[in-house]
Design a protein around this motif. Structure first.
Motif, PDB file in Angstrom:
ATOM      1  N   SER A 148       0.837  -1.206   0.000  1.00 55.17           N
ATOM      2  CA  SER A 148       0.000   0.000   0.000  1.00 55.17           C
ATOM      3  C   SER A 148       0.869   1.253   0.000  1.00 55.17           C
ATOM      4  O   SER A 148       2.078   1.190   0.228  1.00 55.17           O
ATOM      5  CB  SER A 148      -0.892   0.009   1.236  1.00 55.17           C
ATOM      6  N   ARG A 149       0.246   2.380  -0.203  1.00 53.22           N
ATOM      7  CA  ARG A 149       0.972   3.651  -0.108  1.00 53.22           C
ATOM      8  C   ARG A 149       1.559   3.811   1.294  1.00 53.22           C
ATOM      9  O   ARG A 149       2.685   4.279   1.455  1.00 53.22           O
ATOM     10  CB  ARG A 149       0.029   4.819  -0.407  1.00 53.22           C
ATOM     11  N   SER A 150       0.790   3.413   2.300  1.00 49.70           N
ATOM     12  CA  SER A 150       1.277   3.528   3.677  1.00 49.70           C
ATOM     13  C   SER A 150       2.472   2.624   3.922  1.00 49.70           C
ATOM     14  O   SER A 150       3.402   2.999   4.648  1.00 49.70           O
ATOM     15  CB  SER A 150       0.151   3.197   4.662  1.00 49.70           C
ATOM     16  N   ASP A 151       2.465   1.425   3.325  1.00 51.65           N
ATOM     17  CA  ASP A 151       3.615   0.519   3.441  1.00 51.65           C
ATOM     18  C   ASP A 151       4.875   1.185   2.907  1.00 51.65           C
ATOM     19  O   ASP A 151       5.946   1.133   3.529  1.00 51.65           O
ATOM     20  CB  ASP A 151       3.385  -0.769   2.640  1.00 51.65           C
ATOM     21  N   ILE A 152       4.752   1.781   1.732  1.00 48.52           N
ATOM     22  CA  ILE A 152       5.911   2.401   1.084  1.00 48.52           C
ATOM     23  C   ILE A 152       6.365   3.632   1.865  1.00 48.52           C
ATOM     24  O   ILE A 152       7.567   3.878   2.029  1.00 48.52           O
ATOM     25  CB  ILE A 152       5.573   2.771  -0.375  1.00 48.52           C
ATOM     26  N   ARG A 153       5.414   4.395   2.364  1.00 50.41           N
ATOM     27  CA  ARG A 153       5.777   5.571   3.150  1.00 50.41           C
ATOM     28  C   ARG A 153       6.544   5.163   4.417  1.00 50.41           C
ATOM     29  O   ARG A 153       7.536   5.792   4.785  1.00 50.41           O
ATOM     30  CB  ARG A 153       4.518   6.355   3.519  1.00 50.41           C
ATOM     31  N   GLN A 154       6.101   4.082   5.071  1.00 47.73           N
ATOM     32  CA  GLN A 154       6.791   3.621   6.274  1.00 47.73           C
ATOM     33  C   GLN A 154       8.188   3.125   5.934  1.00 47.73           C
ATOM     34  O   GLN A 154       9.153   3.392   6.671  1.00 47.73           O
ATOM     35  CB  GLN A 154       5.996   2.510   6.951  1.00 47.73           C
ATOM     36  N   PHE A 155       8.325   2.410   4.815  1.00 41.10           N
ATOM     37  CA  PHE A 155       9.646   1.944   4.408  1.00 41.10           C
ATOM     38  C   PHE A 155      10.578   3.123   4.158  1.00 41.10           C
ATOM     39  O   PHE A 155      11.737   3.125   4.591  1.00 41.10           O
ATOM     40  CB  PHE A 155       9.559   1.086   3.151  1.00 41.10           C
ATOM     41  N   ALA A 156      10.080   4.125   3.454  1.00 44.29           N
ATOM     42  CA  ALA A 156      10.902   5.299   3.163  1.00 44.29           C
ATOM     43  C   ALA A 156      11.308   6.011   4.447  1.00 44.29           C
ATOM     44  O   ALA A 156      12.451   6.470   4.589  1.00 44.29           O
ATOM     45  CB  ALA A 156      10.139   6.252   2.244  1.00 44.29           C
ATOM     46  N   ARG A 157      10.385   6.083   5.409  1.00 44.74           N
ATOM     47  CA  ARG A 157      10.694   6.715   6.689  1.00 44.74           C
ATOM     48  C   ARG A 157      11.800   5.950   7.414  1.00 44.74           C
ATOM     49  O   ARG A 157      12.753   6.532   7.924  1.00 44.74           O
ATOM     50  CB  ARG A 157       9.424   6.773   7.540  1.00 44.74           C
ATOM     51  N   ASP A 158      11.675   4.622   7.432  1.00 40.90           N
ATOM     52  CA  ASP A 158      12.694   3.796   8.089  1.00 40.90           C
ATOM     53  C   ASP A 158      14.039   3.894   7.372  1.00 40.90           C
ATOM     54  O   ASP A 158      15.097   3.946   8.012  1.00 40.90           O
ATOM     55  CB  ASP A 158      12.239   2.333   8.138  1.00 40.90           C
ATOM     56  N   ALA A 159      13.998   3.913   6.042  1.00 41.46           N
ATOM     57  CA  ALA A 159      15.235   4.024   5.262  1.00 41.46           C
ATOM     58  C   ALA A 159      15.914   5.362   5.498  1.00 41.46           C
ATOM     59  O   ALA A 159      17.139   5.438   5.658  1.00 41.46           O
ATOM     60  CB  ALA A 159      14.927   3.827   3.779  1.00 41.46           C
ATOM     61  N   ARG A 160      15.123   6.412   5.528  1.00 42.10           N
ATOM     62  CA  ARG A 160      15.676   7.740   5.797  1.00 42.10           C
ATOM     63  C   ARG A 160      16.331   7.793   7.171  1.00 42.10           C
ATOM     64  O   ARG A 160      17.435   8.318   7.342  1.00 42.10           O
ATOM     65  CB  ARG A 160      14.549   8.767   5.710  1.00 42.10           C
ATOM     66  N   ASP A 161      15.660   7.200   8.161  1.00 36.97           N
ATOM     67  CA  ASP A 161      16.207   7.190   9.514  1.00 36.97           C
ATOM     68  C   ASP A 161      17.487   6.360   9.606  1.00 36.97           C
ATOM     69  O   ASP A 161      18.353   6.635  10.439  1.00 36.97           O
ATOM     70  CB  ASP A 161      15.174   6.655  10.501  1.00 36.97           C
ATOM     71  N   LEU A 162      17.599   5.351   8.740  1.00 38.74           N
ATOM     72  CA  LEU A 162      18.791   4.510   8.707  1.00 38.74           C
ATOM     73  C   LEU A 162      19.952   5.180   7.975  1.00 38.74           C
ATOM     74  O   LEU A 162      21.088   4.735   8.057  1.00 38.74           O
ATOM     75  CB  LEU A 162      18.455   3.166   8.040  1.00 38.74           C
ATOM     76  N   GLY A 163      19.652   6.266   7.274  1.00 39.21           N
ATOM     77  CA  GLY A 163      20.694   6.960   6.523  1.00 39.21           C
ATOM     78  C   GLY A 163      20.862   6.473   5.101  1.00 39.21           C
ATOM     79  O   GLY A 163      21.908   6.699   4.485  1.00 39.21           O
ATOM     80  N   VAL A 164      19.853   5.802   4.555  1.00 33.16           N
ATOM     81  CA  VAL A 164      19.902   5.369   3.155  1.00 33.16           C
ATOM     82  C   VAL A 164      19.864   6.606   2.262  1.00 33.16           C
ATOM     83  O   VAL A 164      18.917   7.389   2.309  1.00 33.16           O
ATOM     84  CB  VAL A 164      18.726   4.425   2.834  1.00 33.16           C
ATOM     85  N   GLN A 165      20.888   6.759   1.423  1.00 34.49           N
ATOM     86  CA  GLN A 165      20.994   7.951   0.572  1.00 34.49           C
ATOM     87  C   GLN A 165      20.517   7.734  -0.854  1.00 34.49           C
ATOM     88  O   GLN A 165      20.368   8.703  -1.608  1.00 34.49           O
ATOM     89  CB  GLN A 165      22.451   8.435   0.521  1.00 34.49           C
ATOM     90  N   TYR A 166      20.294   6.494  -1.218  1.00 36.16           N
ATOM     91  CA  TYR A 166      19.910   6.173  -2.597  1.00 36.16           C
ATOM     92  C   TYR A 166      18.724   5.224  -2.502  1.00 36.16           C
ATOM     93  O   TYR A 166      18.851   4.111  -1.991  1.00 36.16           O
ATOM     94  CB  TYR A 166      21.096   5.520  -3.301  1.00 36.16           C
ATOM     95  N   ILE A 167      17.566   5.665  -2.959  1.00 30.30           N
ATOM     96  CA  ILE A 167      16.349   4.890  -2.716  1.00 30.30           C
ATOM     97  C   ILE A 167      15.419   4.934  -3.918  1.00 30.30           C
ATOM     98  O   ILE A 167      15.401   5.896  -4.684  1.00 30.30           O
ATOM     99  CB  ILE A 167      15.636   5.409  -1.447  1.00 30.30           C
ATOM    100  N   GLY A 168      14.660   3.875  -4.079  1.00 30.15           N
ATOM    101  CA  GLY A 168      13.678   3.797  -5.151  1.00 30.15           C
ATOM    102  C   GLY A 168      12.864   2.532  -4.998  1.00 30.15           C
ATOM    103  O   GLY A 168      12.822   1.926  -3.927  1.00 30.15           O
TER     104      GLY A 168
END
Length: 356
Positions: free
Chosen positions: A274-294
């Protein structure tokens, strides 16, 4: 006239993040311009306007990188459809299409190489053939004006190293993004734990290392956290947008909850994130310091926009982001008829005109 765009290395060194819209194979198949199974990108030659349109769509949703659609556009794959003679034309056309869109929108343009599907570590002739495949595609990417080269979906560390070797040797100094696909769950097919594999690629000079394809958000994130412990440089994360679980870690192993049958590859839509699933993943990735995402296979522009927003962007497509306050059944000021309709629609009423 081409406007100068700050390069990948500089942006990463400045602590910036980059969003990369991927998933061309699956999205163009879904739209009826590419065949599932062989997954070859002859659409680049047969319907180039469709490829340009998808490039534009991903940029509209927030992608910083326009990736040339040369995935599986290599010699071994084109043999399967009898179009090996179109190999160079396909690659150069794909690069031109991507370059045009990147220049029009001030984006980076990436060349692309991927798993060859034939790599066998203990066969010297095959290894040489793989080297030749990477060499010609990397040289075309440099000729086509790429700003970086993405090497992706390698399940063998050995093949990933050959890809990086070719980029270092034949790209005239372009930066490399190398990502592993976790088909063997927590290690590569040649038996190397994923975090160690990424660390080795980082030590060999890849500017960005990470994971793409195979895993959905829920099963990619725990592994990314393990990779972050050993990889000190920029980390990449490009999951498939499907609801993988600890029991079914990759989208290849997902089963249809209704029939119990394998959902891959044609019936995965019932397991879409879902959109919420992807938003949560992006939030977690950002907090982890992932600089390259898609997003990888199954990704669409509306889901990519969720990542862009979570990473602090305001892409053009935000003009059309949902505004449920103006919905006639979900808005703030519902009249009695709208409230009655929503009561029935949401299953709270008797239905068939009997909602109260």
């Amino acid at each position: 006239m081409v406007t100068y765009v700050t390069g990948l290395r500089e942006r990463l060194a400045n602590g910036e993040s980059l969003i990369c819209g991927e998933g061309y194979l699956w999205e163009l198949e879904r739209r009826g311009y590419l065949q599932s199974g062989v997954f070859t990108p002859e659409v680049v030659l047969d319907h180039p306007e469709r490829v340009t349109n998808l490039h534009e769509e991903f940029v509209h949703a927030g992608s910083d990188i326009v990736e040339a659609f040369t995935y599986y556009g290599h010699r071994e794959k084109l043999k399967l459809i009898g179009r090996e003679d179109d190999l160079e034309r396909l690659n150069l056309t794909a690069l031109r299409l991507a370059r045009e869109v990147a220049d029009a929108h001030g984006c980076l343009m990436a060349g692309n190489i991927c798993n060859t599907t034939v790599y066998t570590a203990d066969d010297p002739a095959i290894v040489q053939g793989v080297r030749a495949i990477f060499k010609e595609q990397v040289e075309w990417a440099a000729q086509g004006g790429a700003d970086l080269i993405i090497g992706e979906t390698f399940n063998d560390l050995g093949e990933a190293k050959l890809a990086l070797e070719a980029i270092k040797k034949y790209s005239n100094g372009l930066p490399a993004v190398i990502t592993i696909a976790c088909y063997f769950f927590d290690h590569t097919s040649d038996g190397v734990p994923i975090p160690q594999a990424l660390k080795e690629l980082e030590d060999l000079g890849a500017e960005v290392v990470g994971i793409n394809c195979g895993r959905g958000p829920e099963t990619m994130m725990p592994l990314l956290r393990e990779c972050r412990k050993v990889c000190k440089g920029p980390l990449a994360a490009l999951p498939v947008p499907f609801r993988t679980t600890e029991k079914e870690k990759t989208f290849h192993s997902l089963t249809d909850p209704k029939t119990g049958k394998g959902a891959y590859p044609l019936d995965l839509s019932c397991l879409q994130s879902s959109r919420s699933d992807i938003r949560q993943f992006a939030r977690d990735a950002r907090d982890l310091g992932v600089q390259y995402i898609g997003l990888c296979c199954g990704g669409s522009s509306y889901l990519l926009r969720e990542i862009a927003v979570e990473y602090g962007r305001h892409p053009p497509s935000m003009k059309y982001a949902p505004n449920l306050e103006k919905s006639f059944v979900l808005g703030n000021d519902l009249n009695s008829q709208s409230a009655k309709v929503w009561h029935a629609m949401s299953g709270k009423g008797a239905g068939n005109g009997g909602a109260k």
